[in-house]
Scaffold this active site. Structure first.
Site, PDB file in Angstrom:
ATOM      1  N   GLY A  33     -16.627   4.691  -3.196  1.00 27.80           N
ATOM      2  CA  GLY A  33     -15.510   5.399  -1.538  1.00 27.80           C
ATOM      3  C   GLY A  33     -15.048   4.262  -1.110  1.00 27.80           C
ATOM      4  O   GLY A  33     -15.061   4.178   0.142  1.00 27.80           O
ATOM      5  N   GLU A  82       0.633  -1.151  -0.197  1.00 27.23           N
ATOM      6  CA  GLU A  82      -0.173  -0.188  -0.091  1.00 27.23           C
ATOM      7  C   GLU A  82       0.685   1.584   0.249  1.00 27.23           C
ATOM      8  O   GLU A  82       1.032   1.172   0.804  1.00 27.23           O
ATOM      9  CB  GLU A  82      -0.880  -0.241   1.132  1.00 27.23           C
ATOM     10  CG  GLU A  82      -2.319   0.025   0.564  1.00 27.23           C
ATOM     11  CD  GLU A  82      -3.230  -0.725   0.257  1.00 27.23           C
ATOM     12  OE1 GLU A  82      -2.990  -0.140  -1.647  1.00 27.23           O
ATOM     13  OE2 GLU A  82      -3.410  -1.905   0.226  1.00 27.23           O
ATOM     14  N   HIS A  83       0.131   2.349  -1.478  1.00 26.80           N
ATOM     15  CA  HIS A  83       1.216   3.516  -1.220  1.00 26.80           C
ATOM     16  C   HIS A  83       3.100   2.995  -1.603  1.00 26.80           C
ATOM     17  O   HIS A  83       3.708   4.283  -1.019  1.00 26.80           O
ATOM     18  CB  HIS A  83       0.965   4.519  -0.128  1.00 26.80           C
ATOM     19  CG  HIS A  83      -0.056   5.020   0.403  1.00 26.80           C
ATOM     20  ND1 HIS A  83      -0.657   6.216   0.389  1.00 26.80           N
ATOM     21  CD2 HIS A  83      -1.529   4.592   0.906  1.00 26.80           C
ATOM     22  CE1 HIS A  83      -1.710   6.386   0.508  1.00 26.80           C
ATOM     23  NE2 HIS A  83      -2.238   5.658   1.251  1.00 26.80           N
ATOM     24  N   THR A  84       2.919   2.004  -2.256  1.00 25.50           N
ATOM     25  CA  THR A  84       4.103   2.166  -2.628  1.00 25.50           C
ATOM     26  C   THR A  84       3.978   2.100  -3.401  1.00 25.50           C
ATOM     27  O   THR A  84       5.202   2.226  -5.043  1.00 25.50           O
ATOM     28  CB  THR A  84       4.400   0.330  -2.045  1.00 25.50           C
ATOM     29  OG1 THR A  84       3.042  -0.333  -2.909  1.00 25.50           O
ATOM     30  CG2 THR A  84       5.036   0.095  -0.708  1.00 25.50           C
ATOM     31  N   ASP A  85       3.057   2.391  -4.872  1.00 26.73           N
ATOM     32  CA  ASP A  85       3.164   2.546  -6.371  1.00 26.73           C
ATOM     33  C   ASP A  85       3.557   4.011  -6.591  1.00 26.73           C
ATOM     34  O   ASP A  85       4.180   3.723  -7.371  1.00 26.73           O
ATOM     35  CB  ASP A  85       1.912   2.115  -7.005  1.00 26.73           C
ATOM     36  CG  ASP A  85       0.575   3.406  -6.157  1.00 26.73           C
ATOM     37  OD1 ASP A  85       0.579   3.851  -5.237  1.00 26.73           O
ATOM     38  OD2 ASP A  85      -0.649   3.237  -6.844  1.00 26.73           O
ATOM     39  N   ASP A 100      -4.010   0.590  -9.653  1.00 24.89           N
ATOM     40  CA  ASP A 100      -5.519   0.398  -9.905  1.00 24.89           C
ATOM     41  C   ASP A 100      -5.748  -0.015 -11.013  1.00 24.89           C
ATOM     42  O   ASP A 100      -6.614  -1.459 -10.918  1.00 24.89           O
ATOM     43  CB  ASP A 100      -6.563   1.931  -8.794  1.00 24.89           C
ATOM     44  CG  ASP A 100      -5.789   2.557  -7.933  1.00 24.89           C
ATOM     45  OD1 ASP A 100      -5.952   1.178  -7.030  1.00 24.89           O
ATOM     46  OD2 ASP A 100      -6.646   3.059  -7.398  1.00 24.89           O
TER      47      ASP A 100
HETATM   48  C1  GLA Z   1      -5.405   4.341  -3.809  1.00 25.09           C
HETATM   49  C2  GLA Z   1      -4.693   4.470  -5.722  1.00 25.09           C
HETATM   50  C3  GLA Z   1      -3.265   3.576  -5.875  1.00 25.09           C
HETATM   51  C4  GLA Z   1      -2.587   3.531  -4.537  1.00 25.09           C
HETATM   52  C5  GLA Z   1      -3.669   3.152  -3.405  1.00 25.09           C
HETATM   53  C6  GLA Z   1      -2.384   2.950  -1.874  1.00 25.09           C
HETATM   54  O1  GLA Z   1      -5.878   3.379  -4.323  1.00 25.09           O
HETATM   55  O2  GLA Z   1      -5.268   5.020  -6.292  1.00 25.09           O
HETATM   56  O3  GLA Z   1      -2.772   4.594  -6.607  1.00 25.09           O
HETATM   57  O4  GLA Z   1      -1.155   4.787  -4.540  1.00 25.09           O
HETATM   58  O5  GLA Z   1      -4.716   3.836  -3.100  1.00 25.09           O
HETATM   59  O6  GLA Z   1      -2.170   1.736  -2.078  1.00 25.09           O
END
Ligand code: GLA
Length: 388
Positions: free
Chosen positions: A128, A37-40, A178
């Site tokens: 959401g 998560e938040h690694t992208d 995503d």
């Molecule tokens: C959201 C963003 C993604 C990613 C996630 C966290 O879904 O759209 O790009 O950063 O948060 O992993």
């Protein structure tokens, strides 16, 4: 009589709206991120899969250069001439589909020659909930327009198209997770994606064979990534990378953290530690899955949640309660999924325990006076496709 499918229904909705049959119907799924998560946007690793809820788009040809888009979400239809498509000209829900049309032009499509289209959209991906309802729409539209206009863009490029629409038109500074999940997934598998090289590997999960389910617990606390916390976390990561003298946090490894602690302020250090340890957990999850099966990845999911809760601080009390209740009642592992600040948790559960965990989570929420969560099992599913 067989029941009408979402494909038939969306085609029928198109005919009702536009007075003729569509030339085709495409669909694309929402996603669950298993871990990463938040690694992208830090050039790191993610490991998502597509879920069995999908956005569906029916498309009809036009002779002129007008694009019209309607949906089941609002009675309002939006119409724009292809020559007038700019990020500034779009807002509201139609910014997602029309933003994709604009973004295709940024990736080499010559929009000055293509004909207009009529589009009608429906979706079963909850909005959401942290399950990428927006990427589902973007990816279905990207694939539909790429097919109809014969653009020949490959799926990784279509993922970038969706991301650009999200970044420039919708205004959310999100990464490539995503849209990649929505476009690259296969049934009963997850996508191991290197967000730096965009190399993607589809890895079987074997959930059905192992008698395991992924239960989604949607807290019904809605999130919005165009505002606030998400952008602030991204800024912390970028500032941490700058102080450490690396291009992105992908270049920092667990063994570098001691040194990082001496040069970063306390909060930035915790943000960095989440990203660095989460990248390692994705690699460990992929290896563990390959060697021992999905039943062995639970501790990595649990550790990811702790890191998001304490270091990255993107969970909310409802999510933490969903996770701890699932863990206390026998989940193999549980964590928040998605960008955070609301949304959904996932629990990896043996099939027979699904109703138990659903009941216990519901009871725990009621006891705290929280709004009732929505719970459902998701099946790792096929990515975007043409359906008719
Ligand atoms: C959201 C963003 C993604 C990613 C996630 C966290 O879904 O759209 O790009 O950063 O948060 O992993």
């Amino acid at each position: 009589m067989t029941e009408a499918t979402p494909i038939d229904e969306t085609a029928a909705g198109f005919s009702e709206r536009y007075g003729r049959a569509p030339v085709g119907v495409w669909s694309a799924p929402g996603r669950v991120n298993l871990i990463g998560e938040h690694t992208d946007y830090n050039d790191g690793f993610v490991f998502p899969f597509a879920i069995d809820q999908r956005a569906v788009v029916a498309l009809g040809a036009r002779d002129d250069r007008v694009v019209r888009v309607s949906s089941t979400f609002t009675p309002e239809a939006v119409e724009i001439h292809l020559d007038d498509l700019t990020p500034e000209s779009l807002d509201g829900w139609s910014a997602y589909p029309l933003g994709v049309a604009w973004a295709l032009g940024q990736f080499g499509a010559d929009l000055s020659t293509v004909p207009g289209v009529d589009l009608h959209i429906s979706s079963s991906v909850p909005v959401g909930a942290g399950l990428s309802s927006s990427a589902a729409i973007e990816s279905s539209i990207a694939l539909a327009l790429d097919d109809h206009w014969n653009l020949g863009l490959d799926r990784p490029t279509l993922a970038k198209v969706g991301q650009l629409a999200e970044n420039r038109v919708v205004g959310a500074p999100t990464g490539i997770l995503d849209q990649s999940a929505s476009l690259l997934s296969h049934a009963d598998a997850a996508v191991f994606l290197d967000c730096r090289s965009l190399d993607a590997e589809v890895i079987p999960l074997g959930l059905v064979a192992d008698g395991l389910s992924i239960l989604v617990i949607d807290t019904n606390v809605t999130h919005a990534h165009a505002t606030g916390g998400y952008a602030a976390r991204r800024a912390s990561c970028e500032s941490g990378a700058k102080t450490l003298g690396v291009e992105s946090l992908r270049d920092v490894h667990v063994g570098d953290l001691d040194r990082a602690a001496t040069v970063l302020d306390e909060e930035t250090f915790r943000r960095v530690r989440h990203i660095v340890s989460e990248n390692q957990r994705v690699l460990d999850t992929v290896r563990t899955l390959r060697e021992h099966g999905a039943g062995a990845i639970g501790p990595l999911l649990d550790a990811s949640h702790v890191s998001m809760r304490d270091d990255f601080e993107i969970t909310v009390p409802e999510i933490d309660l969903a996770v701890s209740t699932a863990q206390a009642h026998g989940a193999i592992g549980a964590r928040m999924t998605g960008g955070g600040f609301g949304g959904s948790a996932i629990a990896l559960v043996i099939d027979a325990l699904v109703p138990v965990i659903e009941r216990e989570v519901r009871a725990a929420f009621a006891e705290q006076g929280y709004r009732a969560p929505t719970t459902f099992v998701v099946r790792p599913s096929e990515g975007a496709r043409r359906d008719a």
